[in-house]
Write a protein that holds these residues in place. Structure first.
Motif, PDB file in Angstrom:
ATOM      1  N   ARG A 152       0.847  -1.198   0.000  1.00 27.10           N
ATOM      2  CA  ARG A 152       0.000   0.000   0.000  1.00 27.10           C
ATOM      3  C   ARG A 152       0.879   1.243   0.000  1.00 27.10           C
ATOM      4  NH1 ARG A 152      -1.657   0.089   5.013  1.00 27.10           N
ATOM      5  NH2 ARG A 152      -0.808   2.141   5.546  1.00 27.10           N
ATOM      6  N   VAL A 153       0.504   2.238  -0.809  1.00 25.46           N
ATOM      7  CA  VAL A 153       1.181   3.529  -0.811  1.00 25.46           C
ATOM      8  C   VAL A 153       0.156   4.588  -0.438  1.00 25.46           C
ATOM      9  CG1 VAL A 153       2.375   5.260  -2.202  1.00 25.46           C
ATOM     10  CG2 VAL A 153       2.934   2.826  -2.478  1.00 25.46           C
ATOM     11  N   ASP A 154       0.470   5.362   0.610  1.00 28.13           N
ATOM     12  CA  ASP A 154      -0.423   6.414   1.112  1.00 28.13           C
ATOM     13  C   ASP A 154       0.066   7.778   0.629  1.00 28.13           C
ATOM     14  OD1 ASP A 154      -1.749   4.454   2.853  1.00 28.13           O
ATOM     15  OD2 ASP A 154       0.087   4.558   4.040  1.00 28.13           O
ATOM     16  N   TYR A 155      -0.891   8.671   0.413  1.00 32.47           N
ATOM     17  CA  TYR A 155      -0.532  10.030  -0.012  1.00 32.47           C
ATOM     18  C   TYR A 155      -1.362  11.037   0.774  1.00 32.47           C
ATOM     19  CZ  TYR A 155       0.562  14.072  -2.902  1.00 32.47           C
ATOM     20  OH  TYR A 155       0.985  15.296  -3.341  1.00 32.47           O
ATOM     21  N   GLU A 196      -7.054  15.205   3.586  1.00 36.77           N
ATOM     22  CA  GLU A 196      -7.410  13.819   3.270  1.00 36.77           C
ATOM     23  C   GLU A 196      -6.149  12.955   3.161  1.00 36.77           C
ATOM     24  OE1 GLU A 196     -11.313  14.376   0.394  1.00 36.77           O
ATOM     25  OE2 GLU A 196      -9.319  14.874  -0.403  1.00 36.77           O
ATOM     26  N   TRP A 197      -6.368  11.653   3.332  1.00 31.24           N
ATOM     27  CA  TRP A 197      -5.359  10.670   2.945  1.00 31.24           C
ATOM     28  C   TRP A 197      -5.956   9.835   1.819  1.00 31.24           C
ATOM     29  CZ3 TRP A 197      -6.268  10.020   8.583  1.00 31.24           C
ATOM     30  CH2 TRP A 197      -5.343  10.704   9.356  1.00 31.24           C
ATOM     31  N   ILE A 198      -5.178   9.605   0.775  1.00 32.23           N
ATOM     32  CA  ILE A 198      -5.590   8.623  -0.219  1.00 32.23           C
ATOM     33  C   ILE A 198      -4.608   7.461  -0.164  1.00 32.23           C
ATOM     34  CG2 ILE A 198      -6.565  10.405  -1.737  1.00 32.23           C
ATOM     35  CD1 ILE A 198      -4.163   9.766  -3.642  1.00 32.23           C
ATOM     36  N   TYR A 199      -5.057   6.315  -0.564  1.00 33.70           N
ATOM     37  CA  TYR A 199      -4.118   5.202  -0.679  1.00 33.70           C
ATOM     38  C   TYR A 199      -4.514   4.319  -1.848  1.00 33.70           C
ATOM     39  CZ  TYR A 199      -7.472   2.013   1.656  1.00 33.70           C
ATOM     40  OH  TYR A 199      -8.576   1.256   1.987  1.00 33.70           O
ATOM     41  N   HIS A 200      -3.519   3.643  -2.384  1.00 30.88           N
ATOM     42  CA  HIS A 200      -3.701   2.624  -3.410  1.00 30.88           C
ATOM     43  C   HIS A 200      -3.014   1.356  -2.915  1.00 30.88           C
ATOM     44  CE1 HIS A 200      -5.376   5.019  -6.811  1.00 30.88           C
ATOM     45  NE2 HIS A 200      -4.816   6.014  -6.131  1.00 30.88           N
ATOM     46  N   ARG A 201      -3.751   0.255  -2.928  1.00 25.01           N
ATOM     47  CA  ARG A 201      -3.215  -1.061  -2.539  1.00 25.01           C
ATOM     48  C   ARG A 201      -3.153  -1.920  -3.798  1.00 25.01           C
ATOM     49  NH1 ARG A 201      -6.442  -4.193   0.732  1.00 25.01           N
ATOM     50  NH2 ARG A 201      -4.865  -4.906   2.233  1.00 25.01           N
ATOM     51  N   ARG A 202      -1.979  -2.511  -4.041  1.00 21.12           N
ATOM     52  CA  ARG A 202      -1.816  -3.280  -5.271  1.00 21.12           C
ATOM     53  C   ARG A 202      -1.060  -4.571  -4.973  1.00 21.12           C
ATOM     54  NH1 ARG A 202      -5.140  -2.566  -8.858  1.00 21.12           N
ATOM     55  NH2 ARG A 202      -3.685  -3.279 -10.466  1.00 21.12           N
ATOM     56  N   ARG A 203      -1.676  -5.688  -5.297  1.00 23.39           N
ATOM     57  CA  ARG A 203      -1.000  -6.973  -5.127  1.00 23.39           C
ATOM     58  C   ARG A 203       0.230  -7.076  -6.030  1.00 23.39           C
ATOM     59  NH1 ARG A 203      -3.900 -10.180  -1.910  1.00 23.39           N
ATOM     60  NH2 ARG A 203      -6.096  -9.643  -1.566  1.00 23.39           N
ATOM     61  N   GLU A 204       0.245  -6.274  -7.067  1.00 23.95           N
ATOM     62  CA  GLU A 204       1.388  -6.289  -7.980  1.00 23.95           C
ATOM     63  C   GLU A 204       2.638  -5.687  -7.339  1.00 23.95           C
ATOM     64  OE1 GLU A 204      -2.362  -6.391 -10.377  1.00 23.95           O
ATOM     65  OE2 GLU A 204      -1.633  -5.311  -8.615  1.00 23.95           O
TER      66      GLU A 204
END
Length: 371
Positions: free
Chosen positions: A283-286, A291-299
């Motif tokens: 997961r990468v948080d920004y 706000e906080w956004i995050y993207h979680r990627r199994r890749e």
């Protein structure tokens, strides 16, 4: 008189220390961290004991600036099996050193001596139910002429019972930093309801202390402890501590009482004594101002960073260290960026950079104050 814009609460660990270290010097000038001392977990020959190692990391990260110093709770004996006897001995030494600083004998003399040993240390008063010991500690710390920090924690009943031991104990012209620490805000908590309760606690806490010039700071965290139930691959989370702060700052009873609240938080960390979990899907948080956004990627982290970089919330004008690391990862430069702990450091660095610039500025909120 403190002129800081932002008051992050930290517990000195590797991620916090590096996130603070990597801030630009002008950003460091605009914040005042309150750090909880604990035993540094990693021994290094010739580098002092666990507490010294911890304070050395603070000095390396924040330089010669004054810093608020609090004390983490002592850890209980562990049944952990260490790889070497040296590491087991180091862990035992760390528990012993922290416990020694918690010793209330002679008005927390060990704690007061620890604070006195470095003029950059601005002390957080350690609460006790014994009024005589509390008064002795406060008197010793006030005599250093550096100011005092009182931290009122929601989980401890805002420490109102202990603070009653200071009734009629006049602090003269000592500068006092009054920290009202709500600790963790749940994602389903009603902000108006907890705002009213917090407002009452702030008014009561403020009345317990006599004398002194004051700076008032509200601190909390809404950073979650897990993410699977929030969004499998993506989420945009409101920074609820800032929303609650903005409601409290304009609350008529606080304004009437002359309480001008400053903003602080737990620097995008779940507010607890334990390390937040960061396992499973990369997961990468920004962080942004509100706000906080995050993207979680199994890749993997590189794919997550690429998606963060392409997100509509991305601020291309943010050139802080953490944002630059996301740019590097998105471009395929992953050296040193494969471990989850590094991404905690990156999140915290960006968050503190952004919040230090906004300080007490008002951000829009959809939840109006109702009293």
């Amino acid at each position: 008189m403190l002129i800081s814009k932002y008051f992050p609460s930290l517990t000195i660990r590797q991620s916090e220390a590096e996130a603070l270290l990597r801030l630009a010097e002008p950003i460091k000038d605009s914040l005042f961290p309150i750090v909880r001392i604990q035993a540094w977990p990693h021994p290094k020959k010739g580098e002092g004991g666990p507490i010294v190692r911890s304070t050395d990391h603070i000095e390396a990260a924040y330089g010669s600036r004054p810093v608020g110093i609090d004390l983490a709770q002592p850890l209980p004996p562990s049944d952990k099996i260490y790889k070497t006897q040296d590491r087991a001995d180091w862990a035992a030494l760390g528990r012993s050193e922290v416990s020694a600083l918690h010793n209330p004998v002679n008005g927390y003399q060990a704690w007061c001596s620890f604070i006195a040993s470095d003029e950059r240390r601005i002390p957080v008063v350690q609460w006790t139910d014994d009024a005589a010991i509390l008064r002795s500690q406060v008197q010793q710390l006030a005599s250093l002429n550096r100011g005092l920090i009182f931290r009122f924690r929601r989980s401890q009943g805002w420490n109102l019972t202990q603070a009653a031991g200071l009734t009629n104990f006049f602090l003269g012209q000592t500068h006092i930093l009054m920290i009202y620490d709500f600790e963790q805000i749940g994602n389903r908590d009603d902000l108006t309801s907890i705002g009213i309760a917090t407002q009452s606690a702030i008014l009561s806490s403020n009345m317990q202390i006599s004398g002194g010039s004051r700076t008032h700071v509200f601190i909390a965290s809404s950073f979650p402890s897990e993410f699977t139930s929030i969004g499998e691959e993506y989420a945009c989370l409101a920074i609820r501590e800032r929303q609650l702060y903005e409601m409290l700052k304009t609350s008529p009873p606080l304004v009437t009482s002359g309480i001008d609240l400053n903003y602080g938080d737990h620097a995008a960390i779940f507010a607890s004594e334990r390390l937040p979990a960061f396992r499973g899907v990369p997961r990468v948080d920004y962080p942004t101002p509100g706000e906080w956004i995050y993207h979680r990627r199994r890749e993997g982290f590189q794919d997550a960073a690429r998606r963060v970089r392409a997100d509509a919330k991305w601020d291309d004008g943010n050139l802080c260290w953490g944002a630059q690391r996301i740019r590097e990862a998105a471009n395929g430069h992953m050296k040193g960026l494969g471990a989850p702990g590094k991404w905690t450091t990156i999140r915290m660095n960006i968050h503190m950079h952004v919040q230090a610039q906004f300080g007490n500025a008002s951000l829009s909120t959809d939840e109006p104050w109702v009293d």
